[in-house]
Scaffold this motif. Structure first.
Motif, mmCIF file in Angstrom:
data_model
loop_
_atom_site.group_PDB
_atom_site.id
_atom_site.type_symbol
_atom_site.label_atom_id
_atom_site.label_comp_id
_atom_site.label_asym_id
_atom_site.label_seq_id
_atom_site.Cartn_x
_atom_site.Cartn_y
_atom_site.Cartn_z
ATOM 1 N N THR A 83 0.851 -1.185 0.000
ATOM 2 C CA THR A 83 0.000 0.000 0.000
ATOM 3 C C THR A 83 0.890 1.239 0.000
ATOM 4 O OG1 THR A 83 -0.102 0.211 2.401
ATOM 5 C CG2 THR A 83 -1.770 -1.204 1.342
ATOM 6 N N LEU A 84 0.320 2.357 -0.383
ATOM 7 C CA LEU A 84 1.075 3.604 -0.372
ATOM 8 C C LEU A 84 1.509 3.954 1.053
ATOM 9 C CD1 LEU A 84 2.089 5.443 -2.542
ATOM 10 C CD2 LEU A 84 0.131 6.912 -2.169
ATOM 11 N N GLN A 85 0.683 3.637 2.026
ATOM 12 C CA GLN A 85 1.030 3.873 3.430
ATOM 13 C C GLN A 85 2.274 3.058 3.810
ATOM 14 O OE1 GLN A 85 -0.376 5.972 5.855
ATOM 15 N NE2 GLN A 85 1.401 5.338 7.028
ATOM 16 N N GLN A 86 2.321 1.788 3.413
ATOM 17 C CA GLN A 86 3.472 0.937 3.720
ATOM 18 C C GLN A 86 4.731 1.457 3.031
ATOM 19 O OE1 GLN A 86 1.638 -2.637 2.177
ATOM 20 N NE2 GLN A 86 1.431 -3.511 4.237
ATOM 21 N N ILE A 87 4.589 1.870 1.789
ATOM 22 C CA ILE A 87 5.738 2.378 1.044
ATOM 23 C C ILE A 87 6.242 3.678 1.668
ATOM 24 C CG2 ILE A 87 6.495 3.313 -1.185
ATOM 25 C CD1 ILE A 87 4.559 1.256 -2.477
ATOM 26 N N ALA A 88 5.320 4.570 1.997
ATOM 27 C CA ALA A 88 5.708 5.837 2.628
ATOM 28 C C ALA A 88 6.481 5.572 3.910
ATOM 29 C CB ALA A 88 4.475 6.686 2.905
ATOM 30 N N CYS A 89 5.987 4.668 4.723
ATOM 31 C CA CYS A 89 6.630 4.331 5.995
ATOM 32 C C CYS A 89 8.020 3.732 5.760
ATOM 33 C CB CYS A 89 5.750 3.357 6.764
ATOM 34 S SG CYS A 89 6.363 3.010 8.413
ATOM 35 N N ARG A 97 0.770 11.249 1.551
ATOM 36 C CA ARG A 97 0.644 12.516 0.820
ATOM 37 C C ARG A 97 2.021 13.117 0.536
ATOM 38 N NH1 ARG A 97 0.866 17.413 1.624
ATOM 39 N NH2 ARG A 97 0.042 18.629 3.233
ATOM 40 N N ARG A 98 2.902 13.074 1.530
ATOM 41 C CA ARG A 98 4.250 13.628 1.366
ATOM 42 C C ARG A 98 5.045 12.798 0.348
ATOM 43 N NH1 ARG A 98 6.543 18.069 0.797
ATOM 44 N NH2 ARG A 98 8.740 17.974 1.220
ATOM 45 N N LEU A 99 4.872 11.488 0.400
ATOM 46 C CA LEU A 99 5.526 10.620 -0.581
ATOM 47 C C LEU A 99 5.089 11.002 -1.992
ATOM 48 C CD1 LEU A 99 7.059 8.153 -1.711
ATOM 49 C CD2 LEU A 99 5.079 6.773 -1.084
ATOM 50 N N ARG A 100 3.780 11.187 -2.191
ATOM 51 C CA ARG A 100 3.274 11.552 -3.523
ATOM 52 C C ARG A 100 3.880 12.869 -4.005
ATOM 53 N NH1 ARG A 100 -1.502 9.208 -1.659
ATOM 54 N NH2 ARG A 100 -2.287 11.174 -0.868
ATOM 55 N N ILE A 101 3.951 13.848 -3.113
ATOM 56 C CA ILE A 101 4.493 15.163 -3.487
ATOM 57 C C ILE A 101 5.951 15.040 -3.912
ATOM 58 C CG2 ILE A 101 5.177 17.417 -2.557
ATOM 59 C CD1 ILE A 101 2.596 17.234 -0.783
ATOM 60 N N VAL A 102 6.755 14.383 -3.096
ATOM 61 C CA VAL A 102 8.188 14.253 -3.381
ATOM 62 C C VAL A 102 8.411 13.364 -4.606
ATOM 63 C CG1 VAL A 102 10.399 13.413 -2.471
ATOM 64 C CG2 VAL A 102 8.864 14.728 -0.998
ATOM 65 N N PHE A 103 7.677 12.280 -4.696
ATOM 66 C CA PHE A 103 7.810 11.362 -5.834
ATOM 67 C C PHE A 103 7.529 12.101 -7.141
ATOM 68 C CE2 PHE A 103 7.030 7.836 -8.645
ATOM 69 C CZ PHE A 103 7.768 6.782 -8.112
ATOM 70 N N ARG A 104 6.473 12.879 -7.157
ATOM 71 C CA ARG A 104 6.128 13.639 -8.372
ATOM 72 C C ARG A 104 7.208 14.684 -8.682
ATOM 73 N NH1 ARG A 104 0.407 15.090 -9.784
ATOM 74 N NH2 ARG A 104 0.776 14.322 -11.857
ATOM 75 N N MET A 109 5.956 12.071 -12.069
ATOM 76 C CA MET A 109 4.715 11.293 -12.031
ATOM 77 C C MET A 109 4.428 10.860 -10.605
ATOM 78 S SD MET A 109 5.892 7.657 -13.739
ATOM 79 C CE MET A 109 6.806 8.273 -15.110
ATOM 80 N N THR A 110 3.198 10.474 -10.358
ATOM 81 C CA THR A 110 2.828 9.998 -9.020
ATOM 82 C C THR A 110 3.251 8.530 -8.886
ATOM 83 O OG1 THR A 110 0.665 9.160 -9.697
ATOM 84 C CG2 THR A 110 0.780 11.502 -9.022
ATOM 85 N N PRO A 111 3.281 8.013 -7.660
ATOM 86 C CA PRO A 111 3.583 6.584 -7.481
ATOM 87 C C PRO A 111 2.616 5.683 -8.262
ATOM 88 C CG PRO A 111 3.750 7.705 -5.376
ATOM 89 C CD PRO A 111 3.189 8.694 -6.361
ATOM 90 N N ALA A 112 1.337 6.037 -8.282
ATOM 91 C CA ALA A 112 0.354 5.237 -9.012
ATOM 92 C C ALA A 112 0.648 5.256 -10.510
ATOM 93 C CB ALA A 112 -1.055 5.746 -8.738
ATOM 94 N N GLU A 113 0.978 6.417 -11.052
ATOM 95 C CA GLU A 113 1.324 6.506 -12.470
ATOM 96 C C GLU A 113 2.581 5.696 -12.775
ATOM 97 O OE1 GLU A 113 -0.463 10.989 -13.332
ATOM 98 O OE2 GLU A 113 1.631 10.758 -12.700
ATOM 99 N N TYR A 114 3.547 5.758 -11.877
ATOM 100 C CA TYR A 114 4.777 4.985 -12.045
ATOM 101 C C TYR A 114 4.469 3.485 -12.056
ATOM 102 C CZ TYR A 114 9.384 3.004 -11.224
ATOM 103 O OH TYR A 114 10.544 2.259 -11.335
ATOM 104 N N ARG A 115 3.660 3.049 -11.115
ATOM 105 C CA ARG A 115 3.291 1.624 -11.023
ATOM 106 C C ARG A 115 2.585 1.178 -12.313
ATOM 107 N NH1 ARG A 115 0.416 -0.049 -5.660
ATOM 108 N NH2 ARG A 115 2.477 -0.644 -4.915
#
Length: 122
Positions: A83-89, A97-104, A109-115
């Motif tokens: 999950t995104l929560q597990q990956i962020a942790c 949310r912070r992971l998505r911001i930094v990843f983009r 791209m967002t983590p979902a777009e990357y996946r």
């Protein structure tokens, strides 16, 4: 071929920058910032910033973000869907949310777009 931690190194001449990079790699799953690097290396924030730029071409903050995003990419490519929560942790972010911001910011791209961009069967 599997990259091992011992082979995943960069030649860094400055011992303080090398120590900071080691710290980042060893603590990537923890929440920390530049202050932790300053404490760990026992040099000033300004010194660390200047020498990171000279040795690696980026600031300590940029390096931390790139390392966290690289870890997130690795987790996103694993067959087990985290999950995104597990990956962020696992990447040292307090929240997804912070992971998505930094990843983009780092990848464009967002983590979902990357996946979704990964080849099927991964």
């Amino acid at each position: 071929v599997v990259a091992r931690r011992s082979t995943d190194t960069e030649a860094i001449e400055n011992p303080h920058v090398a120590a900071a990079v080691r710290f980042i790699r060893e603590h990537i799953d923890e929440v920390f910032g530049i202050d932790a690097l300053v404490r760990h290396t026992s040099v000033s924030r300004r010194y660390l910033h200047y020498h990171f730029r000279r040795c690696l071409g980026c600031t300590p903050h940029q390096y931390i973000n790139r390392a966290r995003v690289a870890r997130a990419k690795k987790l996103l490519t694993e067959p087990k869907r985290h999950t995104l929560q597990q990956i962020a942790c696992a990447c040292g972010f307090r929240e997804p949310r912070r992971l998505r911001i930094v990843f983009r910011r780092v990848t464009g791209m967002t983590p979902a777009e990357y996946r979704r961009s990964l080849p099927k069967g991964r």
